[in-house]
Design a protein around this motif. Sequence first.
Motif, PDB file in Angstrom:
ATOM      1  N   GLN A 180     -16.851   2.361   9.899  1.00  0.00           N
ATOM      2  CA  GLN A 180     -15.745   2.126   8.739  1.00  0.00           C
ATOM      3  C   GLN A 180     -16.210   2.193   7.386  1.00  0.00           C
ATOM      4  O   GLN A 180     -15.790   2.130   6.494  1.00  0.00           O
ATOM      5  CB  GLN A 180     -15.067   0.586   8.831  1.00  0.00           C
ATOM      6  CG  GLN A 180     -14.433   0.364  10.169  1.00  0.00           C
ATOM      7  CD  GLN A 180     -14.937   0.317  11.509  1.00  0.00           C
ATOM      8  OE1 GLN A 180     -16.208  -0.098  11.613  1.00  0.00           O
ATOM      9  NE2 GLN A 180     -14.483   1.199  12.574  1.00  0.00           N
ATOM     10  N   GLY A 204     -10.651  -7.978   1.325  1.00  0.00           N
ATOM     11  CA  GLY A 204     -11.001  -6.876   0.497  1.00  0.00           C
ATOM     12  C   GLY A 204      -9.894  -6.634  -0.485  1.00  0.00           C
ATOM     13  O   GLY A 204      -9.002  -7.393  -0.711  1.00  0.00           O
ATOM     14  N   PRO A 205     -10.052  -5.433  -1.202  1.00  0.00           N
ATOM     15  CA  PRO A 205      -8.690  -5.077  -2.044  1.00  0.00           C
ATOM     16  C   PRO A 205      -7.573  -4.969  -1.486  1.00  0.00           C
ATOM     17  O   PRO A 205      -7.412  -4.480  -0.418  1.00  0.00           O
ATOM     18  CB  PRO A 205      -9.396  -3.714  -2.633  1.00  0.00           C
ATOM     19  CG  PRO A 205     -10.704  -3.696  -2.277  1.00  0.00           C
ATOM     20  CD  PRO A 205     -11.008  -4.673  -1.006  1.00  0.00           C
ATOM     21  N   ASN A 261      -7.125   0.482   4.844  1.00  0.00           N
ATOM     22  CA  ASN A 261      -8.213   0.229   5.881  1.00  0.00           C
ATOM     23  C   ASN A 261      -8.354  -1.232   6.106  1.00  0.00           C
ATOM     24  O   ASN A 261      -9.009  -1.538   7.345  1.00  0.00           O
ATOM     25  CB  ASN A 261      -9.467   1.037   5.866  1.00  0.00           C
ATOM     26  CG  ASN A 261      -9.099   2.574   5.716  1.00  0.00           C
ATOM     27  OD1 ASN A 261      -8.479   3.122   6.303  1.00  0.00           O
ATOM     28  ND2 ASN A 261      -9.895   3.246   4.721  1.00  0.00           N
ATOM     29  N   LEU A 262      -7.803  -2.080   5.344  1.00  0.00           N
ATOM     30  CA  LEU A 262      -8.098  -3.304   5.588  1.00  0.00           C
ATOM     31  C   LEU A 262      -7.895  -4.012   7.036  1.00  0.00           C
ATOM     32  O   LEU A 262      -8.606  -4.786   7.664  1.00  0.00           O
ATOM     33  CB  LEU A 262      -7.607  -4.264   4.455  1.00  0.00           C
ATOM     34  CG  LEU A 262      -8.038  -5.932   4.425  1.00  0.00           C
ATOM     35  CD1 LEU A 262      -9.521  -5.868   4.145  1.00  0.00           C
ATOM     36  CD2 LEU A 262      -7.144  -6.650   3.365  1.00  0.00           C
ATOM     37  N   GLU A 322       0.677   4.369  -2.639  1.00  0.00           N
ATOM     38  CA  GLU A 322       0.364   5.771  -2.137  1.00  0.00           C
ATOM     39  C   GLU A 322       1.698   6.455  -2.378  1.00  0.00           C
ATOM     40  O   GLU A 322       1.311   7.837  -2.778  1.00  0.00           O
ATOM     41  CB  GLU A 322       0.083   5.694  -0.959  1.00  0.00           C
ATOM     42  CG  GLU A 322      -1.065   5.027  -0.509  1.00  0.00           C
ATOM     43  CD  GLU A 322      -1.399   4.681   1.077  1.00  0.00           C
ATOM     44  OE1 GLU A 322      -0.428   5.119   1.755  1.00  0.00           O
ATOM     45  OE2 GLU A 322      -2.388   4.207   1.575  1.00  0.00           O
ATOM     46  N   PHE A 373     -16.288  -5.918   0.556  1.00  0.00           N
ATOM     47  CA  PHE A 373     -15.352  -6.588   1.623  1.00  0.00           C
ATOM     48  C   PHE A 373     -16.324  -7.748   2.175  1.00  0.00           C
ATOM     49  O   PHE A 373     -17.504  -7.530   2.019  1.00  0.00           O
ATOM     50  CB  PHE A 373     -15.190  -5.399   2.639  1.00  0.00           C
ATOM     51  CG  PHE A 373     -14.292  -4.490   2.191  1.00  0.00           C
ATOM     52  CD1 PHE A 373     -12.911  -4.532   2.616  1.00  0.00           C
ATOM     53  CD2 PHE A 373     -14.752  -3.353   1.638  1.00  0.00           C
ATOM     54  CE1 PHE A 373     -12.092  -3.508   2.144  1.00  0.00           C
ATOM     55  CE2 PHE A 373     -14.038  -2.149   1.067  1.00  0.00           C
ATOM     56  CZ  PHE A 373     -12.632  -2.321   1.295  1.00  0.00           C
ATOM     57  N   GLU A 383     -16.701  -0.952  -3.501  1.00  0.00           N
ATOM     58  CA  GLU A 383     -15.922  -2.206  -3.504  1.00  0.00           C
ATOM     59  C   GLU A 383     -16.319  -3.150  -2.485  1.00  0.00           C
ATOM     60  O   GLU A 383     -17.013  -2.800  -1.514  1.00  0.00           O
ATOM     61  CB  GLU A 383     -14.439  -1.756  -2.906  1.00  0.00           C
ATOM     62  CG  GLU A 383     -13.604  -0.887  -3.810  1.00  0.00           C
ATOM     63  CD  GLU A 383     -13.090  -1.496  -4.984  1.00  0.00           C
ATOM     64  OE1 GLU A 383     -13.173  -3.032  -5.034  1.00  0.00           O
ATOM     65  OE2 GLU A 383     -12.232  -1.165  -5.769  1.00  0.00           O
ATOM     66  N   ASP A 419      -6.320  -1.476  -0.279  1.00  0.00           N
ATOM     67  CA  ASP A 419      -7.091  -0.721   0.591  1.00  0.00           C
ATOM     68  C   ASP A 419      -6.139  -0.356   2.137  1.00  0.00           C
ATOM     69  O   ASP A 419      -6.067  -1.482   2.654  1.00  0.00           O
ATOM     70  CB  ASP A 419      -8.307  -1.158   0.929  1.00  0.00           C
ATOM     71  CG  ASP A 419      -9.354  -0.169   1.669  1.00  0.00           C
ATOM     72  OD1 ASP A 419      -9.135  -0.017   2.801  1.00  0.00           O
ATOM     73  OD2 ASP A 419     -10.292   0.066   0.873  1.00  0.00           O
ATOM     74  N   ASP A 438     -18.493  -0.643   0.506  1.00  0.00           N
ATOM     75  CA  ASP A 438     -17.984   0.638   0.901  1.00  0.00           C
ATOM     76  C   ASP A 438     -18.654   1.766  -0.408  1.00  0.00           C
ATOM     77  O   ASP A 438     -19.273   1.559  -1.179  1.00  0.00           O
ATOM     78  CB  ASP A 438     -16.363   0.804   0.965  1.00  0.00           C
ATOM     79  CG  ASP A 438     -15.681   0.759  -0.385  1.00  0.00           C
ATOM     80  OD1 ASP A 438     -16.439   0.950  -1.382  1.00  0.00           O
ATOM     81  OD2 ASP A 438     -14.336   0.846  -0.426  1.00  0.00           O
ATOM     82  N   ARG A 497       0.924  -1.217   0.054  1.00  0.00           N
ATOM     83  CA  ARG A 497      -0.037  -0.018   0.006  1.00  0.00           C
ATOM     84  C   ARG A 497       0.889   1.229   0.052  1.00  0.00           C
ATOM     85  O   ARG A 497       0.691   2.138  -0.798  1.00  0.00           O
ATOM     86  CB  ARG A 497      -1.046  -0.154   1.274  1.00  0.00           C
ATOM     87  CG  ARG A 497      -1.954  -1.119   1.133  1.00  0.00           C
ATOM     88  CD  ARG A 497      -2.794  -1.051   2.429  1.00  0.00           C
ATOM     89  NE  ARG A 497      -3.468  -2.542   2.463  1.00  0.00           N
ATOM     90  CZ  ARG A 497      -3.590  -3.237   3.658  1.00  0.00           C
ATOM     91  NH1 ARG A 497      -2.604  -2.732   4.900  1.00  0.00           N
ATOM     92  NH2 ARG A 497      -4.214  -4.061   3.727  1.00  0.00           N
ATOM     93  N   GLU A 557     -17.169   3.519  -2.377  1.00  0.00           N
ATOM     94  CA  GLU A 557     -16.787   3.402  -3.840  1.00  0.00           C
ATOM     95  C   GLU A 557     -17.124   2.243  -4.417  1.00  0.00           C
ATOM     96  O   GLU A 557     -16.632   1.778  -5.640  1.00  0.00           O
ATOM     97  CB  GLU A 557     -15.064   3.378  -3.903  1.00  0.00           C
ATOM     98  CG  GLU A 557     -14.432   4.472  -3.576  1.00  0.00           C
ATOM     99  CD  GLU A 557     -14.353   5.192  -2.329  1.00  0.00           C
ATOM    100  OE1 GLU A 557     -14.398   4.311  -1.011  1.00  0.00           O
ATOM    101  OE2 GLU A 557     -15.286   6.242  -1.961  1.00  0.00           O
TER     102      GLU A 557
END
Length: 282
Positions: A194, A264-265, A270-271, A75, A224, A222, A268, A218, A71, A220
């Motif tokens: 979340q 999840g992705p 926040n996973l 980023e 989870f 996506e 991400d 979420d 990630r 977007e």
Amino acid sequence: MESTQGLPIEVRLSAYLDGQLPRSEMNEIDEILAQDDDAREVFEKLKLGSEFGARAFERMLQEPIPLDLVRNIKEARASEDDAPKLGIAGVPVAAAPAARRSTFWPQALAASLAIFMAGGVAGYLISEQQDTDAPLQIAAAPRTWLDDIADYHRIYARQTRHLVEVPASDKEHIVEWLSASTGVAFTLPDLTAQNLTFEGARLLVAGGKPTAQLLYRDAENEIFAICFLQSEPVEGKTTLAESMRNDIGLVSWQRGNASFVVVGPSADPNLERIAEVVSTTI
């Protein structure tokens, strides 16, 4: 993501395996695999090659790559693309002297990718050899329930009308149904803090056992998932363990007689935080 329309089926399946196709074309490949025995055979060979290459790459690195590192790289790359290209005192980079760059990391990365790709090709060729005249045997890495979960998630995350079996409006039935089916007592996690909306649930089979799948969406769009099944009992709760299956990230742990995973992705950020919340509330 670029289309592979008109290219050989091997190329299209390879891109499909890597998750590098537009959603519409992924759905098209799903239909081809469901109807074409020859395409499925090619896909299994490519999958074997990919797994062979991945194992060789992992042995070279000797330890898994943390999801946080993946990630952070993504980023940092995005920040670099967005940053103004200015040099000292606001002089455009093009007008400033070019700084010398270390060649170690580009060369190391290229070497790593070359080894990985060579492993994948070798795996594919070995599978071809096995189909012809050579008695060569390759010991495939044993699949785990997390491999099954990743495969399920890759399929169901692309569904729209048929994302779940039982909708979120029937929460009481979901808890009763999945607790009885899996043998795992649980509380339905509320993940609105979340920014995840509960969509409903499914019952799967992973690792040969009935497995619950709770699905969330979420902002977007996506998807989870929280999945769990009954397993060998442990005392207390184990630490969270991160892993990846291509573009899918998984954070798993055990508690009592059950194993859990949040899916999840992989990119991400926040996973892991979502998994921490789930592990304390489910």
